[in-house]
Design a protein around this motif. Structure first.
Motif, PDB file in Angstrom:
ATOM      1  N   PRO A  21       3.536 -11.024  -0.036  1.00  0.00           N
ATOM      2  CA  PRO A  21       4.171 -10.386  -1.197  1.00  0.00           C
ATOM      3  C   PRO A  21       4.695  -9.011  -0.831  1.00  0.00           C
ATOM      4  N   PRO A  22       5.872  -8.632  -1.305  1.00  0.00           N
ATOM      5  CA  PRO A  22       6.339  -7.267  -1.090  1.00  0.00           C
ATOM      6  C   PRO A  22       5.426  -6.288  -1.827  1.00  0.00           C
ATOM      7  N   LEU A  23       5.418  -5.047  -1.361  1.00  0.00           N
ATOM      8  CA  LEU A  23       4.463  -4.043  -1.835  1.00  0.00           C
ATOM      9  C   LEU A  23       5.171  -2.734  -2.173  1.00  0.00           C
ATOM     10  N   TRP A  24       4.927  -2.243  -3.386  1.00  0.00           N
ATOM     11  CA  TRP A  24       5.217  -0.855  -3.735  1.00  0.00           C
ATOM     12  C   TRP A  24       4.216  -0.463  -4.802  1.00  0.00           C
ATOM     13  N   LEU A  25       4.087   0.819  -5.106  1.00  0.00           N
ATOM     14  CA  LEU A  25       3.076   1.278  -6.048  1.00  0.00           C
ATOM     15  C   LEU A  25       3.697   2.228  -7.071  1.00  0.00           C
ATOM     16  N   MET A  26       3.337   2.046  -8.317  1.00  0.00           N
ATOM     17  CA  MET A  26       3.774   2.980  -9.340  1.00  0.00           C
ATOM     18  C   MET A  26       3.173   4.354  -9.065  1.00  0.00           C
ATOM     19  N   ARG A  27       4.002   5.390  -9.228  1.00  0.00           N
ATOM     20  CA  ARG A  27       3.664   6.781  -8.892  1.00  0.00           C
ATOM     21  C   ARG A  27       3.335   6.945  -7.410  1.00  0.00           C
ATOM     22  N   GLN A  28       4.007   6.174  -6.566  1.00  0.00           N
ATOM     23  CA  GLN A  28       3.720   6.288  -5.135  1.00  0.00           C
ATOM     24  C   GLN A  28       4.165   7.637  -4.577  1.00  0.00           C
ATOM     25  N   ALA A  29       5.091   8.318  -5.258  1.00  0.00           N
ATOM     26  CA  ALA A  29       5.422   9.706  -4.942  1.00  0.00           C
ATOM     27  C   ALA A  29       4.683  10.586  -5.931  1.00  0.00           C
ATOM     28  N   GLY A  30       3.761  11.417  -5.437  1.00  0.00           N
ATOM     29  CA  GLY A  30       3.001  12.215  -6.386  1.00  0.00           C
ATOM     30  C   GLY A  30       1.962  13.109  -5.751  1.00  0.00           C
ATOM     31  N   ARG A  31       1.075  13.623  -6.603  1.00  0.00           N
ATOM     32  CA  ARG A  31       0.180  14.716  -6.221  1.00  0.00           C
ATOM     33  C   ARG A  31      -0.886  14.337  -5.209  1.00  0.00           C
ATOM     34  N   TYR A  32      -1.112  13.065  -4.960  1.00  0.00           N
ATOM     35  CA  TYR A  32      -2.091  12.685  -3.949  1.00  0.00           C
ATOM     36  C   TYR A  32      -1.588  12.961  -2.535  1.00  0.00           C
ATOM     37  N   LEU A  33      -0.274  13.216  -2.394  1.00  0.00           N
ATOM     38  CA  LEU A  33       0.337  13.480  -1.097  1.00  0.00           C
ATOM     39  C   LEU A  33       0.495  14.985  -0.874  1.00  0.00           C
ATOM     40  N   PRO A  34      -0.016  15.525   0.230  1.00  0.00           N
ATOM     41  CA  PRO A  34       0.145  16.963   0.479  1.00  0.00           C
ATOM     42  C   PRO A  34       1.603  17.370   0.623  1.00  0.00           C
ATOM     43  N   GLU A  35       2.431  16.497   1.191  1.00  0.00           N
ATOM     44  CA  GLU A  35       3.841  16.836   1.348  1.00  0.00           C
ATOM     45  C   GLU A  35       4.543  16.922  -0.011  1.00  0.00           C
ATOM     46  N   ILE A  73      -5.620   9.372   0.760  1.00  0.00           N
ATOM     47  CA  ILE A  73      -4.510   8.771   1.510  1.00  0.00           C
ATOM     48  C   ILE A  73      -4.996   7.614   2.371  1.00  0.00           C
ATOM     49  N   ARG A  74      -6.175   7.746   2.956  1.00  0.00           N
ATOM     50  CA  ARG A  74      -6.670   6.679   3.839  1.00  0.00           C
ATOM     51  C   ARG A  74      -6.879   5.381   3.090  1.00  0.00           C
ATOM     52  N   HIS A  75      -7.143   5.444   1.778  1.00  0.00           N
ATOM     53  CA  HIS A  75      -7.315   4.219   1.001  1.00  0.00           C
ATOM     54  C   HIS A  75      -5.968   3.535   0.764  1.00  0.00           C
ATOM     55  N   VAL A  76      -4.912   4.332   0.585  1.00  0.00           N
ATOM     56  CA  VAL A  76      -3.580   3.741   0.454  1.00  0.00           C
ATOM     57  C   VAL A  76      -3.185   3.097   1.779  1.00  0.00           C
ATOM     58  N   GLU A  77      -3.497   3.747   2.880  1.00  0.00           N
ATOM     59  CA  GLU A  77      -3.218   3.171   4.196  1.00  0.00           C
ATOM     60  C   GLU A  77      -3.953   1.833   4.377  1.00  0.00           C
ATOM     61  N   GLU A  78      -5.188   1.770   3.899  1.00  0.00           N
ATOM     62  CA  GLU A  78      -5.954   0.527   3.999  1.00  0.00           C
ATOM     63  C   GLU A  78      -5.345  -0.562   3.124  1.00  0.00           C
ATOM     64  N   LEU A  79      -4.907  -0.192   1.927  1.00  0.00           N
ATOM     65  CA  LEU A  79      -4.240  -1.153   1.044  1.00  0.00           C
ATOM     66  C   LEU A  79      -3.008  -1.738   1.723  1.00  0.00           C
ATOM     67  N   VAL A  80      -2.198  -0.895   2.309  1.00  0.00           N
ATOM     68  CA  VAL A  80      -0.991  -1.359   2.989  1.00  0.00           C
ATOM     69  C   VAL A  80      -1.356  -2.300   4.129  1.00  0.00           C
ATOM     70  N   ARG A  81      -2.402  -1.943   4.872  1.00  0.00           N
ATOM     71  CA  ARG A  81      -2.817  -2.802   5.986  1.00  0.00           C
ATOM     72  C   ARG A  81      -3.271  -4.170   5.480  1.00  0.00           C
TER      73      ARG A  81
END
Length: 363
Positions: free
Chosen positions: A35-49, A346-354
């Motif tokens: 299945p293709p993957l994207w996340l709602m609010r994937q751009a947001g405050r959890y990212l330091p950048e 962030i590491r949990h999002v990385e795990e989800l993607v994996r």
């Protein structure tokens, strides 16, 4: 429960060439190995950048109205995680602001608007000139499209009229939506007037996003679940049907995702009644029920609980595998049942993607 009126069948992707992006292939009903993957609010405050750019912008609204900065924060999670789709960074309340309603975002308080209290105050809303006010958003769409990897799709979005109206009538977010529901029950004709304004503005806004490069659009009806059935039909189903119908008339090849959060059993029949190509599920929808009642009829998107991303570990892995087992073939887009929360590691999002990208499903 009475059945919904049926919209005309949604037009599927009629592009002369076969879509080569995983997200668009799934929307077109084509085979996919996962299945293709994207996340709602994937751009947001959890990212330091993101936090760095947000500080540079000076305010949330200045960030939304800066094509350069909005492009950068939209692309940040694509660079970091390799999602299959990017979603425009903006806010659903830009439309009422473009219509002339005062709007500010206050620290630790969220959006604050000049609340509309009576039907007579609707004359404050002026649809003329909304495209001029929203031009920076359209420019951001064009910039984002140019900056995406070739296999990543671009999603535009808007708030559905009912959800946007709740903020316009309350003047802020609300736990009980008392003002909006008072209009729905006590002054439905007045609310219809506001709906007409929002239907026109929302459809025009999404059309311009598509013209600027959006390859799909999502309609967020975050507060759909607070209405009883009759009002749900009048103020959620009917506006969505009209907006989607207008988009399909002009851009039949562009898929529309509808997200009527909290609709419960009223999810059943929603896609057929509105013409939506994809139905976004919130995290309260039982997977077995969704598979049996909804999945045979339409493409589904969702519905991992965002808190599982905060917790991580075995709970996250089980939640991901449960979704993948429930929808083992095409016609499913992996997403959350609401947006990422700021405290997500962030590491949990990385795990989800994996986990999702490593899953091979039958085509």
């Amino acid at each position: 429960m009475t059945s919904f009126p049926q919209a005309a069948p949604p037009s599927r992707n009629t592009s002369p060439s076969t879509p080569d992006k995983p997200f668009l292939r799934t929307l077109a009903g084509l085979p996919s190995s996962r299945p293709p993957l994207w996340l709602m609010r994937q751009a947001g405050r959890y990212l330091p950048e993101y936090r760095e750019i947000r500080a540079k912008a000076g305010s949330f609204l200045e960030l939304c109205y800066s094509p350069e900065l909005a492009t950068e924060v939209t692309l940040q999670p694509i660079r970091r995680f390799g999602f299959d789709a990017a979603i425009l960074f903006a806010d659903i309340l830009l439309v009422p602001q473009a219509l002339g309603q005062g709007l500010a975002f206050r620290e630790n308080e969220g959006p604050v608007l000049e609340a509309i209290r009576t039907a007579g105050e609707l004359v404050r809303l002026d649809p003329k000139g909304i495209h001029q006010k929203l031009a920076p958003v359209y420019e951001a769409v064009s910039r984002i499209k140019a900056g995406l990897p070739k296999d990543c799709a671009l999603i535009g979005f808007a708030g559905a009229p009912w959800t946007v109206a709740t903020y316009m009538l309350e003047g802020r977010g609300s736990s009980d939506h008392a003002a909006a529901k008072t209009w729905a029950f006590g002054n439905p004709a007045g609310l219809d007037t506001l709906m007409e304004i929002l239907i026109e503005a929302t459809a025009a806004y999404l059309e311009r996003q598509i013209e600027a490069g959006a390859e799909a659009v999502q309609l967020f009806d975050t507060w759909a679940g607070v209405l009883p059935e009759q009002e749900f039909r009048r103020f959620c189903i009917e506006p969505a049907r009209r907006i989607i119908g207008r988009l399909k008339d002009k851009y039949p090849q562009v898929p529309v995702i509808a997200f009527p959060r909290g609709a419960g059993v009223l999810y059943d029949g929603y896609a057929a009644a509105t013409g939506a190509d994809v139905l976004g599920l919130d995290y309260t929808v039982p997977l077995g029920w969704a598979r049996d009642h909804l999945w045979p009829k339409t493409v589904l998107q969702g519905n991992l609980d965002p808190r599982l991303l905060v917790v991580g570990g075995p709970a996250l892995a089980e939640g991901v595998h449960r979704l993948l087992r429930s929808f083992p073939e095409r016609r499913f887009i992996f997403n959350l049942g609401h947006g990422i929360v700021p405290e997500t590691p962030i590491r949990h999002v990385e795990e989800l993607v994996r986990l999702v990208k490593g899953a091979e499903v039958s085509a």
